[in-house]
Design a protein around this motif. Structure first.
Motif, PDB file in Angstrom:
ATOM      1  N   LEU A  94     -13.040  -8.307 -12.876  1.00  0.00           N
ATOM      2  CA  LEU A  94     -13.696  -7.011 -13.043  1.00  0.00           C
ATOM      3  C   LEU A  94     -13.388  -6.362 -14.389  1.00  0.00           C
ATOM      4  O   LEU A  94     -14.106  -5.459 -14.823  1.00  0.00           O
ATOM      5  N   ILE A 110     -13.362  -4.906  -2.304  1.00  0.00           N
ATOM      6  CA  ILE A 110     -12.122  -4.543  -2.996  1.00  0.00           C
ATOM      7  C   ILE A 110     -11.463  -3.362  -2.313  1.00  0.00           C
ATOM      8  O   ILE A 110     -10.257  -3.364  -2.077  1.00  0.00           O
ATOM      9  N   GLY A 111     -12.255  -2.351  -1.967  1.00  0.00           N
ATOM     10  CA  GLY A 111     -11.644  -1.140  -1.425  1.00  0.00           C
ATOM     11  C   GLY A 111     -10.585  -0.635  -2.377  1.00  0.00           C
ATOM     12  O   GLY A 111     -10.795  -0.598  -3.589  1.00  0.00           O
ATOM     13  N   LEU A 142     -19.806  -3.353  -8.228  1.00  0.00           N
ATOM     14  CA  LEU A 142     -18.580  -3.316  -7.424  1.00  0.00           C
ATOM     15  C   LEU A 142     -17.473  -2.650  -8.239  1.00  0.00           C
ATOM     16  O   LEU A 142     -17.178  -3.088  -9.356  1.00  0.00           O
ATOM     17  N   VAL A 143     -16.866  -1.612  -7.693  1.00  0.00           N
ATOM     18  CA  VAL A 143     -15.867  -0.820  -8.421  1.00  0.00           C
ATOM     19  C   VAL A 143     -14.650  -0.629  -7.522  1.00  0.00           C
ATOM     20  O   VAL A 143     -14.805  -0.250  -6.355  1.00  0.00           O
ATOM     21  N   PRO A 144     -13.442  -0.865  -8.030  1.00  0.00           N
ATOM     22  CA  PRO A 144     -12.258  -0.561  -7.211  1.00  0.00           C
ATOM     23  C   PRO A 144     -12.280   0.910  -6.781  1.00  0.00           C
ATOM     24  O   PRO A 144     -12.695   1.779  -7.548  1.00  0.00           O
ATOM     25  N   GLN A 145     -11.818   1.156  -5.571  1.00  0.00           N
ATOM     26  CA  GLN A 145     -12.012   2.481  -4.967  1.00  0.00           C
ATOM     27  C   GLN A 145     -11.388   3.623  -5.776  1.00  0.00           C
ATOM     28  O   GLN A 145     -11.994   4.689  -5.917  1.00  0.00           O
ATOM     29  N   LYS A 156     -21.805 -13.878  -2.413  1.00  0.00           N
ATOM     30  CA  LYS A 156     -22.059 -12.893  -3.443  1.00  0.00           C
ATOM     31  C   LYS A 156     -21.244 -11.634  -3.144  1.00  0.00           C
ATOM     32  O   LYS A 156     -21.074 -11.253  -2.000  1.00  0.00           O
ATOM     33  N   ASP A 179     -31.119 -10.977  -3.159  1.00  0.00           N
ATOM     34  CA  ASP A 179     -31.473 -10.352  -4.449  1.00  0.00           C
ATOM     35  C   ASP A 179     -32.543  -9.271  -4.295  1.00  0.00           C
ATOM     36  O   ASP A 179     -33.365  -9.067  -5.195  1.00  0.00           O
ATOM     37  N   ILE A 190     -31.625  -6.092  -3.680  1.00  0.00           N
ATOM     38  CA  ILE A 190     -30.981  -4.834  -4.079  1.00  0.00           C
ATOM     39  C   ILE A 190     -29.880  -5.196  -5.078  1.00  0.00           C
ATOM     40  O   ILE A 190     -29.290  -6.274  -5.000  1.00  0.00           O
ATOM     41  N   TYR A 192     -28.693  -7.905  -0.359  1.00  0.00           N
ATOM     42  CA  TYR A 192     -27.966  -8.270  -1.586  1.00  0.00           C
ATOM     43  C   TYR A 192     -27.964  -9.786  -1.765  1.00  0.00           C
ATOM     44  O   TYR A 192     -28.194 -10.290  -2.869  1.00  0.00           O
ATOM     45  N   ASN A 193     -27.742 -10.492  -0.671  1.00  0.00           N
ATOM     46  CA  ASN A 193     -27.744 -11.959  -0.755  1.00  0.00           C
ATOM     47  C   ASN A 193     -29.129 -12.510  -1.093  1.00  0.00           C
ATOM     48  O   ASN A 193     -29.255 -13.594  -1.655  1.00  0.00           O
ATOM     49  N   ALA A 230     -17.285   0.224  -3.458  1.00  0.00           N
ATOM     50  CA  ALA A 230     -16.050  -0.569  -3.483  1.00  0.00           C
ATOM     51  C   ALA A 230     -16.125  -1.799  -2.580  1.00  0.00           C
ATOM     52  O   ALA A 230     -15.172  -2.581  -2.521  1.00  0.00           O
ATOM     53  N   PHE A 231     -17.236  -1.947  -1.869  1.00  0.00           N
ATOM     54  CA  PHE A 231     -17.435  -3.122  -0.998  1.00  0.00           C
ATOM     55  C   PHE A 231     -18.875  -3.605  -1.176  1.00  0.00           C
ATOM     56  O   PHE A 231     -19.814  -2.887  -0.846  1.00  0.00           O
ATOM     57  N   THR A 232     -19.064  -4.826  -1.679  1.00  0.00           N
ATOM     58  CA  THR A 232     -20.414  -5.397  -1.720  1.00  0.00           C
ATOM     59  C   THR A 232     -20.501  -6.652  -0.866  1.00  0.00           C
ATOM     60  O   THR A 232     -21.522  -7.327  -0.849  1.00  0.00           O
ATOM     61  N   ALA A 233     -19.438  -6.972  -0.159  1.00  0.00           N
ATOM     62  CA  ALA A 233     -19.461  -8.079   0.804  1.00  0.00           C
ATOM     63  C   ALA A 233     -18.768  -7.576   2.060  1.00  0.00           C
ATOM     64  O   ALA A 233     -17.976  -6.641   2.005  1.00  0.00           O
ATOM     65  N   PRO A 234     -19.072  -8.172   3.202  1.00  0.00           N
ATOM     66  CA  PRO A 234     -18.444  -7.694   4.435  1.00  0.00           C
ATOM     67  C   PRO A 234     -16.944  -7.924   4.412  1.00  0.00           C
ATOM     68  O   PRO A 234     -16.460  -8.894   3.825  1.00  0.00           O
ATOM     69  N   GLY A 242     -18.049  -8.769  -3.213  1.00  0.00           N
ATOM     70  CA  GLY A 242     -16.673  -8.784  -2.732  1.00  0.00           C
ATOM     71  C   GLY A 242     -16.341  -7.483  -2.064  1.00  0.00           C
ATOM     72  O   GLY A 242     -17.121  -6.530  -2.071  1.00  0.00           O
TER      73      GLY A 242
END
Lengths: 232, 228
Positions: free
Chosen positions: A135, B130-131, A105-108, B126, A99, A101, A96-97, A79-83, B128
């Motif tokens: 999404l 969402i949580g 990204l999926v809502p929790q 790159k 490339d 890995i 990730y930045n 659910a988090f791919t960025a800080p 996001g």
């Protein structure tokens, strides 16, 4: 009946092959199967897909990020791919930045329900979450009771690593407080569920059947965290 | 224009919490919205819901008194309260999608006059974060936003349309910024309370969208001083 008790974490993860999908619960640093993740890190399986709320934290504790940093993970589903804050540059974020890995990204809530669906034998579900956002692009939409929904597919795993408070020898599990989080649904969603037990493993009959959070039929391997293990 | 004092974050969050009604189930986002939990009104009780499956928890735990297994959505140690309950993650989000949450308070990068808001992805980066924000935004009964009125480099966050990818369309009903309180109406942002010393014209100057000025526009309300 098959003995589910393993003496060490290394034995419990020894047969995990490259390329599998593993599920790792935990939220806010609580309920994280740190001993099993550390064992899988020592074991060295590669090309893994990880399912977790996030891809590792900034602290120096063992978590999913330990496997990511070691290059064992090819893809994270989380659910988090960025800080959440620009200062939180984890090993995952750097990779990730660059490339190095992949990630989904999926809502929790969708992440949780996709795993629940997999464990419950449901072939997908419609949710209003993410409708009208990027999404939802490319997903099947359907209006149900006057509201637009998107179709989400089940998310099964090969192995789930579980952090429980108590277990009996059959694998009936109890959690304490918010340790529970993703643990029960990941235990359901994976083919093989391996549990690290924080407090004690008791004989069958010692836990109140009305107070079981995960039924032992989902549990395959159980290890008591030794005194020199990771207790958070 | 000389910079006038803006509202403190606690005041911004107090103002939103004043809208909570007795018995409401409240979900507070990580960061600034957590300050809403410092608002106390002896005539009302609120039930805190956190996405990790704890309902009815209490204030932050004092140093040395933490229960290592009990945290809120921000990973902060909170206290157990009588009546508290624990569910797993899928059940926690079933409560959210099922419409049990009376209000969620979140931070945002941008809010638009049509109620869209954006808080999960920033440009030139790159991925996001969402949580639980998309589930909450789509399904809570009310979505309140607490955010600074302007970006760090002085650009407006209150826009005609979001420039960033949205978290949910048309979800927001109330926004508290460091310049005032704004309702979202079918006609757009309505300024209902202004920060002390800030005129509607001052605030409009820092807002991209056209503001509707409430007929009964008043000064921003602060919580009554109370003993901590």
């Amino acid at each position: 009946m098959k003995n589910k008790i393993y003496q060490t974490f290394d034995e419990a993860v020894a047969d995990i092959p490259d390329g599998i999908t593993f599920m790792s619960p935990g939220f806010g640093g609580v309920g994280v199967p740190r001993n099993l993740l550390a064992a899988l890190n020592r074991q060295g399986a590669k090309g893994l897909t990880g399912v977790s709320n996030n891809a590792g934290n900034m602290d120096d504790k063992v978590d999913v990020g330990t496997l990511v940093q070691a290059g064992q993970v090819k893809k994270m589903i989380c659910a988090f791919t960025a800080p959440t804050h620009p200062s939180q540059v984890t090993p995952f974020v750097t990779m990730y930045n660059n490339d190095e890995i992949d990630a989904e990204l999926v809502p929790q809530g969708t992440l949780a329900e996709r795993m629940r669906a997999a464990g419950a034998g449901i072939g997908g579900f419609y949710t209003p979450t993410s409708v009208g956002t990027e999404l939802a692009e490319g997903k099947e939409h359907r209006e149900i009771n006057g509201r637009m929904h998107v179709l989400e597919n089940p998310l099964p795993g090969d192995y789930a690593f579980i952090r429980a408070w108590k277990s009996d020898t059959f694998g009936n599990l109890q959690f304490r407080m918010t340790q529970r989080n993703f643990n029960p649904i990941m235990a359901m969603a994976a083919k093989i569920t391996i549990v690290e037990v924080e407090d004690e493993i008791v004989e069958v009959g010692q836990l109140d059947p009305d107070q079981i959070h995960v039924c032992g039929i989902y549990v395959d391997r159980i290890v008591k965290i030794p005194p020199d293990g990771i207790f958070d | 224009m000389a910079e006038k004092p803006r509202l403190e974050r606690q005041a911004m969050c107090d103002r939103l919490a004043m809208e909570f009604q007795d018995g409401w189930i409240v979900n507070l986002g990580v960061g600034m919205p957590t300050l809403c939990s410092n608002y106390v009104d002896p005539s009302k009780e609120f039930i805190n819901h956190s996405e990790n499956g704890v309902i009815g928890y209490g204030p932050l735990a004092a140093a040395g008194k933490e229960d290592k297994h009990l945290v809120n959505a921000g990973g902060q140690h909170v206290t157990a309260m009588p009546g508290m309950s624990i569910v797993h993650h899928a059940d926690s989000f079933a409560m959210i999608r099922g419409g049990m949450i009376d209000v969620t308070v979140m931070g945002a990068y941008e809010v638009a006059e049509n109620g869209d808001f954006a808080n999960w992805r920033i440009p030139n980066r790159k991925g996001g974060g969402i949580g639980g924000a998309m589930d909450l935004a789509a399904c809570a009964k009310r979505v309140f936003i607490a955010m600074e009125h302007s970006t760090r480099d002085g650009k407006p966050r209150m826009l005609k349309r979001c420039k960033l990818p949205v978290t949910a369309p048309g979800a927001v009903t109330l926004v508290s910024t460091d310049l005032g309180l704004f309702e979202i109406t079918p006609q757009g942002f309505k300024l209902v309370e202004h920060a002390p010393g800030w005129s509607p014209e001052d605030i409009q100057e820092l807002t991209e969208a056209k503001l509707i000025i409430a007929d009964d526009l008043r000064e921003f309300r602060f919580r009554a001083p109370c003993k901590q």
